[in-house]
Design a protein around this motif. Sequence first.
Motif, PDB file in Angstrom:
ATOM      1  N   GLY A 109       0.789  -1.229   0.000  1.00 20.35           N
ATOM      2  CA  GLY A 109       0.000   0.000   0.000  1.00 20.35           C
ATOM      3  C   GLY A 109       0.815   1.270   0.000  1.00 20.35           C
ATOM      4  N   GLN A 110       2.134   1.160  -0.235  1.00 17.83           N
ATOM      5  CA  GLN A 110       2.999   2.339  -0.243  1.00 17.83           C
ATOM      6  C   GLN A 110       3.219   2.904  -1.641  1.00 17.83           C
ATOM      7  N   LYS A 124      -3.409  15.127  -2.240  1.00 14.80           N
ATOM      8  CA  LYS A 124      -3.558  14.929  -0.795  1.00 14.80           C
ATOM      9  C   LYS A 124      -2.220  15.013  -0.070  1.00 14.80           C
ATOM     10  N   GLU A 125      -1.146  15.302  -0.818  1.00 15.86           N
ATOM     11  CA  GLU A 125       0.213  15.350  -0.274  1.00 15.86           C
ATOM     12  C   GLU A 125       0.592  14.031   0.394  1.00 15.86           C
ATOM     13  N   GLN A 126       0.066  12.943  -0.164  1.00 13.37           N
ATOM     14  CA  GLN A 126       0.374  11.609   0.337  1.00 13.37           C
ATOM     15  C   GLN A 126       1.624  11.038  -0.322  1.00 13.37           C
ATOM     16  N   ALA A 127       1.939  11.537  -1.512  1.00 10.62           N
ATOM     17  CA  ALA A 127       3.091  11.036  -2.261  1.00 10.62           C
ATOM     18  C   ALA A 127       4.358  11.796  -1.902  1.00 10.62           C
ATOM     19  N   THR A 128       5.455  11.068  -1.758  1.00 10.30           N
ATOM     20  CA  THR A 128       6.757  11.700  -1.532  1.00 10.30           C
ATOM     21  C   THR A 128       7.702  11.470  -2.714  1.00 10.30           C
ATOM     22  N   VAL A 129       7.354  10.529  -3.586  1.00  7.98           N
ATOM     23  CA  VAL A 129       8.169  10.231  -4.770  1.00  7.98           C
ATOM     24  C   VAL A 129       7.251  10.104  -5.976  1.00  7.98           C
ATOM     25  N   LEU A 130       7.563  10.840  -7.028  1.00  7.79           N
ATOM     26  CA  LEU A 130       6.846  10.717  -8.303  1.00  7.79           C
ATOM     27  C   LEU A 130       7.703   9.897  -9.262  1.00  7.79           C
ATOM     28  N   ILE A 131       7.078   8.899  -9.891  1.00 10.33           N
ATOM     29  CA  ILE A 131       7.778   8.036 -10.852  1.00 10.33           C
ATOM     30  C   ILE A 131       7.061   8.150 -12.191  1.00 10.33           C
ATOM     31  N   GLN A 132       7.810   8.436 -13.247  1.00 14.18           N
ATOM     32  CA  GLN A 132       7.205   8.519 -14.576  1.00 14.18           C
ATOM     33  C   GLN A 132       8.077   7.794 -15.591  1.00 14.18           C
ATOM     34  N   ALA A 133       7.417   7.097 -16.508  1.00 14.22           N
ATOM     35  CA  ALA A 133       8.125   6.294 -17.497  1.00 14.22           C
ATOM     36  C   ALA A 133       8.969   7.174 -18.405  1.00 14.22           C
ATOM     37  N   GLY A 140       1.841  14.509 -21.366  1.00 16.80           N
ATOM     38  CA  GLY A 140       1.101  13.898 -20.262  1.00 16.80           C
ATOM     39  C   GLY A 140       1.858  13.980 -18.952  1.00 16.80           C
ATOM     40  N   LYS A 141       3.160  13.758 -19.013  1.00 18.58           N
ATOM     41  CA  LYS A 141       3.959  13.767 -17.786  1.00 18.58           C
ATOM     42  C   LYS A 141       4.045  15.165 -17.185  1.00 18.58           C
ATOM     43  N   SER A 142       3.965  16.190 -18.032  1.00 20.35           N
ATOM     44  CA  SER A 142       4.088  17.564 -17.535  1.00 20.35           C
ATOM     45  C   SER A 142       2.901  17.990 -16.679  1.00 20.35           C
ATOM     46  N   LYS A 143       1.821  17.209 -16.719  1.00 23.88           N
ATOM     47  CA  LYS A 143       0.629  17.549 -15.938  1.00 23.88           C
ATOM     48  C   LYS A 143       0.788  17.225 -14.452  1.00 23.88           C
ATOM     49  N   LEU A 144       1.813  16.454 -14.111  1.00 21.82           N
ATOM     50  CA  LEU A 144       2.050  16.091 -12.715  1.00 21.82           C
ATOM     51  C   LEU A 144       3.405  16.628 -12.284  1.00 21.82           C
ATOM     52  N   SER A 145       3.481  17.116 -11.065  1.00 25.12           N
ATOM     53  CA  SER A 145       4.725  17.712 -10.568  1.00 25.12           C
ATOM     54  C   SER A 145       5.288  16.909  -9.406  1.00 25.12           C
ATOM     55  N   THR A 146       6.597  16.905  -9.299  1.00 28.82           N
ATOM     56  CA  THR A 146       7.270  16.238  -8.193  1.00 28.82           C
ATOM     57  C   THR A 146       6.831  16.866  -6.872  1.00 28.82           C
ATOM     58  N   PRO A 147       6.544  16.042  -5.858  1.00 29.38           N
ATOM     59  CA  PRO A 147       6.116  16.602  -4.562  1.00 29.38           C
ATOM     60  C   PRO A 147       7.142  17.573  -3.997  1.00 29.38           C
ATOM     61  N   HIS A 148       6.666  18.568  -3.270  1.00 31.10           N
ATOM     62  CA  HIS A 148       7.556  19.533  -2.627  1.00 31.10           C
ATOM     63  C   HIS A 148       8.527  18.797  -1.718  1.00 31.10           C
ATOM     64  N   ARG A 149       9.815  19.034  -1.925  1.00 34.52           N
ATOM     65  CA  ARG A 149      10.884  18.375  -1.184  1.00 34.52           C
ATOM     66  C   ARG A 149      10.867  16.857  -1.395  1.00 34.52           C
ATOM     67  N   GLY A 150      10.212  16.420  -2.427  1.00 37.94           N
ATOM     68  CA  GLY A 150      10.156  14.994  -2.731  1.00 37.94           C
ATOM     69  C   GLY A 150      11.189  14.597  -3.767  1.00 37.94           C
ATOM     70  N   HIS A 172       2.639   6.562 -15.008  1.00 34.78           N
ATOM     71  CA  HIS A 172       2.751   7.358 -13.785  1.00 34.78           C
ATOM     72  C   HIS A 172       2.626   6.458 -12.561  1.00 34.78           C
ATOM     73  N   ALA A 173       3.461   6.700 -11.558  1.00 38.96           N
ATOM     74  CA  ALA A 173       3.366   5.996 -10.279  1.00 38.96           C
ATOM     75  C   ALA A 173       3.828   6.937  -9.183  1.00 38.96           C
ATOM     76  N   ALA A 174       3.495   6.586  -7.960  1.00 41.91           N
ATOM     77  CA  ALA A 174       3.885   7.414  -6.814  1.00 41.91           C
ATOM     78  C   ALA A 174       4.157   6.531  -5.615  1.00 41.91           C
ATOM     79  N   LEU A 175       5.053   7.005  -4.765  1.00 39.58           N
ATOM     80  CA  LEU A 175       5.404   6.318  -3.531  1.00 39.58           C
ATOM     81  C   LEU A 175       5.079   7.208  -2.345  1.00 39.58           C
ATOM     82  N   ALA A 176       4.534   6.593  -1.297  1.00 38.58           N
ATOM     83  CA  ALA A 176       4.349   7.300  -0.042  1.00 38.58           C
ATOM     84  C   ALA A 176       5.599   7.123   0.803  1.00 38.58           C
ATOM     85  N   SER A 177       5.713   7.901   1.862  1.00 37.73           N
ATOM     86  CA  SER A 177       6.856   7.741   2.749  1.00 37.73           C
ATOM     87  C   SER A 177       6.762   6.390   3.442  1.00 37.73           C
ATOM     88  N   GLY A 178       7.897   5.826   3.749  1.00 34.05           N
ATOM     89  CA  GLY A 178       7.917   4.513   4.384  1.00 34.05           C
ATOM     90  C   GLY A 178       9.267   3.867   4.198  1.00 34.05           C
TER      91      GLY A 178
END
Length: 206
Positions: A109-110, A124-133, A140-150, A172-178
């Motif tokens: 679930g991370q 929701k500021e749940q993501a700390t890492v943004l992953i894009q192919a 398409g990728k430009s529509k999402l931004s890397t989390p602040h300090r992520g 597109h994928a994202a990781l939560a902290s953990g």
Amino acid sequence: MGRAGASKNHEDGPERKCIATGESEPKQGLLRFVMGPESQVVPDVFGKLPGRGVYVTASREALELAVKKKLFARGFKAPVTLPEDLPDEVERQTLRRLVELLSLARKSGQAVGGYEKVKDWLGKEQATVLIQASDGSGRGKSKLSTPHRGKFIGCLTADELGMAFGRQTVIHAALASGGLSKRVVDEAQRLQGLREMVGGNGRTEG
């Protein structure tokens, strides 16, 4: 990675010297190798194989230099044999390890994959890492931004991300902290250094 002059032993763990560059850096930025029972050089992607290890900076340039200059024999202080495709083999093993870690993160679930889920986590500021192919559509990728300090990971193809998420392709994928997040980022940094980033024609969103 630590900055020059910083006390990296405390923040980033113990340092080791690269046999190619001669510079010391935190272990997570290095590739470890051991000598097998038949004097062959063996990549230790998990960092757990027994025996004395030698280290190479996680970049294809450094690894190819170590092979060309026969620096592994010097590092092990013994004659060694090398597979002809050592840099490619190290890249394959590092990729496999990264995909496995991402798959574990998804199952725990991370991690999430897919544009809408990633957008929701970012909102929701749940993501700390943004992953894009790497071969995804730039628009398409430009529509999402890397989390602040992520962190941002962009060294995987859509097919490779798909393997981690049990789908054919993922852009597109994202990781939560953990606990897995740092390990994924460290492994991705190694993989990025090992492969040349070649732009593709782009994929549809997924």
